[in-house]
Design a protein around this motif. Sequence first.
Motif, PDB file in Angstrom:
ATOM      1  N   UNK A   1     -26.984  76.323  27.697  1.00 38.84           N
ATOM      2  CA  UNK A   1     -26.907  77.760  27.452  1.00 38.84           C
ATOM      3  C   UNK A   1     -25.470  78.239  27.525  1.00 38.84           C
ATOM      4  N   UNK A   2     -25.193  79.285  26.802  1.00 41.41           N
ATOM      5  CA  UNK A   2     -23.865  79.894  26.853  1.00 41.41           C
ATOM      6  C   UNK A   2     -23.611  80.440  28.244  1.00 41.41           C
ATOM      7  N   UNK A   3     -22.354  80.570  28.563  1.00 42.21           N
ATOM      8  CA  UNK A   3     -21.964  81.098  29.853  1.00 42.21           C
ATOM      9  C   UNK A   3     -21.286  82.446  29.644  1.00 42.21           C
ATOM     10  N   UNK A   4     -20.607  82.935  30.639  1.00 42.87           N
ATOM     11  CA  UNK A   4     -19.936  84.230  30.538  1.00 42.87           C
ATOM     12  C   UNK A   4     -18.431  84.026  30.460  1.00 42.87           C
ATOM     13  N   UNK A   5     -17.741  85.058  30.028  1.00 47.58           N
ATOM     14  CA  UNK A   5     -16.288  85.026  29.983  1.00 47.58           C
ATOM     15  C   UNK A   5     -15.723  84.847  31.391  1.00 47.58           C
ATOM     16  N   UNK A   6     -16.366  85.441  32.379  1.00 44.01           N
ATOM     17  CA  UNK A   6     -15.899  85.299  33.768  1.00 44.01           C
ATOM     18  C   UNK A   6     -15.921  83.843  34.210  1.00 44.01           C
ATOM     19  N   UNK A   7     -16.951  83.101  33.832  1.00 43.22           N
ATOM     20  CA  UNK A   7     -17.035  81.683  34.187  1.00 43.22           C
ATOM     21  C   UNK A   7     -15.958  80.893  33.443  1.00 43.22           C
ATOM     22  N   UNK A   8     -15.751  81.194  32.179  1.00 41.51           N
ATOM     23  CA  UNK A   8     -14.691  80.536  31.410  1.00 41.51           C
ATOM     24  C   UNK A   8     -13.346  80.746  32.093  1.00 41.51           C
ATOM     25  N   UNK A   9     -13.088  81.949  32.535  1.00 44.65           N
ATOM     26  CA  UNK A   9     -11.815  82.252  33.199  1.00 44.65           C
ATOM     27  C   UNK A   9     -11.665  81.508  34.515  1.00 44.65           C
ATOM     28  N   UNK A  10     -12.768  81.281  35.211  1.00 43.81           N
ATOM     29  CA  UNK A  10     -12.714  80.539  36.472  1.00 43.81           C
ATOM     30  C   UNK A  10     -12.455  79.057  36.236  1.00 43.81           C
ATOM     31  N   UNK A  11     -12.993  78.532  35.156  1.00 39.90           N
ATOM     32  CA  UNK A  11     -12.917  77.097  34.911  1.00 39.90           C
ATOM     33  C   UNK A  11     -11.654  76.650  34.194  1.00 39.90           C
ATOM     34  N   UNK A  12     -11.124  77.498  33.337  1.00 37.58           N
ATOM     35  CA  UNK A  12      -9.931  77.134  32.569  1.00 37.58           C
ATOM     36  C   UNK A  12      -8.762  78.027  32.972  1.00 37.58           C
ATOM     37  N   UNK A  13      -7.681  77.437  33.457  1.00 32.70           N
ATOM     38  CA  UNK A  13      -6.515  78.236  33.841  1.00 32.70           C
ATOM     39  C   UNK A  13      -5.988  79.066  32.673  1.00 32.70           C
ATOM     40  N   UNK A  14      -5.424  80.196  32.992  1.00 33.65           N
ATOM     41  CA  UNK A  14      -4.944  81.121  31.959  1.00 33.65           C
ATOM     42  C   UNK A  14      -3.891  80.467  31.067  1.00 33.65           C
ATOM     43  N   UNK A  15      -3.046  79.625  31.615  1.00 31.85           N
ATOM     44  CA  UNK A  15      -2.031  78.960  30.792  1.00 31.85           C
ATOM     45  C   UNK A  15      -2.689  78.080  29.729  1.00 31.85           C
ATOM     46  N   UNK A  16      -3.746  77.388  30.102  1.00 35.43           N
ATOM     47  CA  UNK A  16      -4.453  76.530  29.148  1.00 35.43           C
ATOM     48  C   UNK A  16      -5.177  77.351  28.089  1.00 35.43           C
ATOM     49  N   UNK A  17      -5.801  78.437  28.518  1.00 35.19           N
ATOM     50  CA  UNK A  17      -6.481  79.311  27.544  1.00 35.19           C
ATOM     51  C   UNK A  17      -5.474  79.940  26.588  1.00 35.19           C
ATOM     52  N   UNK A  18      -4.333  80.313  27.100  1.00 35.05           N
ATOM     53  CA  UNK A  18      -3.291  80.916  26.264  1.00 35.05           C
ATOM     54  C   UNK A  18      -2.784  79.911  25.238  1.00 35.05           C
TER      55      UNK A  18
END
Length: 125
Positions: free
Chosen positions: A66-83
Amino acid sequence: MTLHADRPNRIMSLSTVQISTEPAVLLAYYLCDEGKDCGYDGLMRRAADHRIYDRVSRWRTASDPESTTVAVVRKLLPVADRTHMAKALGWSLGALENQLTSALPKAVRDHARTLSCRLPRWHRL
């Protein structure tokens, strides 16, 4: 592959790697990195730190996680990596995070399956 720019000697930068413009491809490279606090192990460690390890570990065995939430994505992937991912895809950070809500669980499942294929047969039981 980590997306950290502070370790150029250890890995290739995204600009030198020919990759598809798909989040799934970036996530596959990301999860394969074996550096400290990087890749799959780092993601699972952050899941444990944020007390969502059980949720994330269920993605590994789900046929269609199932899909997750943006909050979970932010917890799991550091902001530098997402950027870095957003920049590589030419997307805004918000657009990437929205796409990762469905792509990240599937990438974790796919990566876990490749890990289990590398284990001896008796470990896979």
